[in-house]
Design a protein around this motif. Structure first.
Motif, PDB file in Angstrom:
ATOM      1  N   LYS A 278       0.691  -1.035   0.237  1.00  0.00           N
ATOM      2  CA  LYS A 278      -0.470   0.156   0.247  1.00  0.00           C
ATOM      3  C   LYS A 278       0.892   1.515   0.606  1.00  0.00           C
ATOM      4  N   PRO A 279       1.128   1.817  -0.988  1.00  0.00           N
ATOM      5  CA  PRO A 279       1.667   3.042  -0.903  1.00  0.00           C
ATOM      6  C   PRO A 279       1.998   4.123   0.313  1.00  0.00           C
ATOM      7  N   GLY A 280       0.292   3.852   0.408  1.00  0.00           N
ATOM      8  CA  GLY A 280      -0.060   5.504   1.470  1.00  0.00           C
ATOM      9  C   GLY A 280       0.269   4.942   2.783  1.00  0.00           C
ATOM     10  N   ASP A 281       0.778   3.571   3.113  1.00  0.00           N
ATOM     11  CA  ASP A 281       2.322   3.032   4.209  1.00  0.00           C
ATOM     12  C   ASP A 281       3.273   3.695   4.406  1.00  0.00           C
TER      13      ASP A 281
ATOM     14  N   GLU B 188       8.481   5.455  -6.133  1.00  0.00           N
ATOM     15  CA  GLU B 188       9.509   4.712  -7.159  1.00  0.00           C
ATOM     16  C   GLU B 188      10.530   4.123  -6.030  1.00  0.00           C
ATOM     17  N   ASP B 189      10.947   4.399  -4.973  1.00  0.00           N
ATOM     18  CA  ASP B 189      11.665   4.246  -3.933  1.00  0.00           C
ATOM     19  C   ASP B 189      11.330   2.327  -2.698  1.00  0.00           C
ATOM     20  N   PHE B 190       9.744   2.585  -2.617  1.00  0.00           N
ATOM     21  CA  PHE B 190       8.545   2.397  -2.005  1.00  0.00           C
ATOM     22  C   PHE B 190       8.559   0.833  -2.307  1.00  0.00           C
ATOM     23  N   CYS B 191       8.171   0.551  -4.397  1.00  0.00           N
ATOM     24  CA  CYS B 191       8.314  -0.023  -5.272  1.00  0.00           C
ATOM     25  C   CYS B 191       9.177  -0.716  -4.968  1.00  0.00           C
TER      26      CYS B 191
ATOM     27  N   ILE C  84       9.259  -4.710  -4.129  1.00  0.00           N
ATOM     28  CA  ILE C  84       9.838  -6.488  -4.237  1.00  0.00           C
ATOM     29  C   ILE C  84      10.943  -6.460  -3.942  1.00  0.00           C
ATOM     30  N   ALA C  85      12.299  -5.997  -3.398  1.00  0.00           N
ATOM     31  CA  ALA C  85      13.069  -7.046  -2.564  1.00  0.00           C
ATOM     32  C   ALA C  85      12.485  -7.409  -1.299  1.00  0.00           C
TER      33      ALA C  85
ATOM     34  N   GLY D 120       3.693  -0.744 -11.910  1.00  0.00           N
ATOM     35  CA  GLY D 120       5.632  -1.138 -11.889  1.00  0.00           C
ATOM     36  C   GLY D 120       5.772  -2.967 -11.276  1.00  0.00           C
ATOM     37  N   TYR D 121       4.444  -3.009 -10.250  1.00  0.00           N
ATOM     38  CA  TYR D 121       4.699  -3.805  -8.837  1.00  0.00           C
ATOM     39  C   TYR D 121       4.770  -5.060  -9.785  1.00  0.00           C
ATOM     40  N   TYR D 122       3.528  -5.569  -9.930  1.00  0.00           N
ATOM     41  CA  TYR D 122       2.991  -6.418  -9.895  1.00  0.00           C
ATOM     42  C   TYR D 122       3.950  -7.327 -11.094  1.00  0.00           C
TER      43      TYR D 122
END
Length: 454
Positions: A186-189, A197-200, A204-205, A239-241
């Motif tokens: 959830k990007p809001g978190d 971009e860093d959150f994504c 992935i990490a 891009g996450y998925y």
């Protein structure tokens, strides 16, 4: 024939015998639930004659709308011709035709269709197929499952274990040592100052680190909804998925796309994985909009590649010992075929793609309300998150407030689905701009009234 028309009070008394999903068993019968008696188009009518917009679209499923004569007639005709067949020993034309039609619509090489009774059994079957696949390939230790906090995959023992709505696990047993939950995407978190971009990258990490921690030789599958629906319409970063899929391919981990909610038009396509998110999964699960909720039916679609790999290991029989009395039920299959005919004739997918930007634009206007902290919209599904106590965990805070919003909205002509502190919307795909205006106006009035009475 049993008389179904009776007064609301009597119906509510009778309803006390109905143990509803997710019901507090210490409080059975104390809640006077709304009794729905009729549906037409995007509307439903309760036992007191009050007409409301069906905001949740049933349970994410009434995609073609209520009262579609084509589906009703197809079901009645099929019942006259053949009401049931045993999927173990024979087949029937509606199931065969539907399997072929779904394979033609599905992305990539998902050409094998296994019919189930609904979404939970579709996902359960998919997970069991993954275990079966690895057993056939001589890898019995490759069984670990990776899912995510906030995910919902069903209410069978196995699928509930894979779900990540943590408060719903209270007092319920889960499969121990089998499922690993990643932090919510959830990007809001994300932390203050962190870019999307860093959150994504971090999410992935999370996946790759978990695979490495467990060992790729032990991780069987990553299962993911493209949008975490019952988690509150959580929309991961762009891009996450696709990047999750790439990580899975790198480590020989299968990818299950749980499209029980997002398939059949909810995001403007028959299946969202490839057309919206650029992913061809190994296995895809679906249900809900497959029949637009007219009859229970689910499906697991399996890649040609997986079948070929099972065949390649030996000439011995490899029976997938799983199935249901109602797998490929002819009447449910007839409903699905009629439903797909409506999609094609009425160009419902095109309609969703055309009207979704307006749906998003109007709902985003609700962010000017003081309690609305975020509005999340993808296609014709949305979550309006309300926060009164920002210090409380997402899954426990402000539930009473959204229940109050639903109560007031019903009085004004809109059914809302409260999911913890979020009001969820997934109306029938036939909704028009004028009806969207009505939905948003009533939602606003309901929230404003709840604010005044809190």
């Amino acid at each position: 024939m049993t008389e179904l028309k009776t007064d609301t009070r009597t119906l509510r008394d009778m309803d006390k015998r109905f143990l509803h999903p997710w019901e507090d068993v210490t409080d059975i019968g104390s809640e006077g639930r709304t009794i729905i008696t009729k549906g037409d188009g995007i509307y439903i009518t309760d036992s007191d004659g009050n007409r409301m917009i069906d905001g949740p679209g049933g349970m994410w499923c009434v995609n073609a709308g209520h009262g579609r004569r084509e589906i009703i007639d197809a079901v009645a005709e099929q019942m006259e011709n053949l009401s049931y067949f045993s999927p173990w020993s024979v087949s029937a034309s509606p199931a065969a035709i539907l399997a072929d039609r779904l394979a033609g619509l599905a992305p990539g090489d998902l050409n094998h269709v296994f019919f189930t009774t609904g979404g939970s059994t579709a996902v359960d079957s998919a997970l069991r197929f993954v275990f079966f696949y690895n057993n056939c390939l001589g890898r019995p230790e490759k069984k670990q499952i990776i899912s995510r906090i906030g995910a919902y995959h069903g209410s069978t023992y196995l699928t509930a274990s894979c779900s990540g709505k943590m408060s719903e696990k209270t007092n319920m047993d889960m499969a121990e040592g089998l499922v690993h939950l990643l932090p919510s995407p959830k990007p809001g978190d994300r932390s203050a100052g962190m870019s999307i971009e860093d959150f994504c990258d971090a999410k992935i990490a999370d996946l790759e680190n978990k695979i490495n921690e467990i060992g790729a030789d032990r991780v069987a599958v990553f299962i993911a909804e493209p949008v975490l629906a019952s988690g509150g319409v959580i929309i991961p970063p762009d891009g996450y998925y696709k990047r999750c899929r790439e990580v899975c391919q790198k480590h020989d981990v299968l990818f299950i796309a749980d499209e029980v909610v997002t398939a059949f038009g909810r995001l403007g396509h028959y299946f969202a994985s490839e057309d919206v998110f650029g992913v061809q999964p190994d296995i895809l699960t679906t249900a809900k909009g497959l029949t637009s909720g007219y009859l229970p039916l689910g499906a697991m679609l399996v890649s040609d590649r997986l079948i070929a790999e099972i065949k390649s290991v030996s000439n011995e029989a490899r029976n997938f010992y799983s199935g249901f009395t109602y797998s490929g039920h002819p009447v449910a299959a007839a409903a699905a075929l009629a439903n797909l005919d409506i999609f094609e004739r009425d160009q419902l997918l095109e309609h969703v793609r055309d009207i979704s930007p307006y749906f998003e634009k109007r709902l985003m206007e609700l962010q000017d309300l003081p309690v609305v902290c975020e509005v999340r919209v993808k296609g014709l599904m949305a979550g309006i998150e309300c926060t009164l106590d920002a210090s409380a965990p997402d899954e426990t805070r402000d539930c009473a407030f959204t229940l109050k919003v639903d109560k007031f909205c019903q009085e004004l002509g809109l059914l809302v689905r409260p999911v913890y502190n979020t009001c969820v919307m997934s109306p029938p795909l036939t909704i028009t701009q004028t009806q969207i205006d009505d939905l948003v106006q009533i939602q606003r009035m309901g929230i404003e009234k709840a604010i005044r009475e809190t």
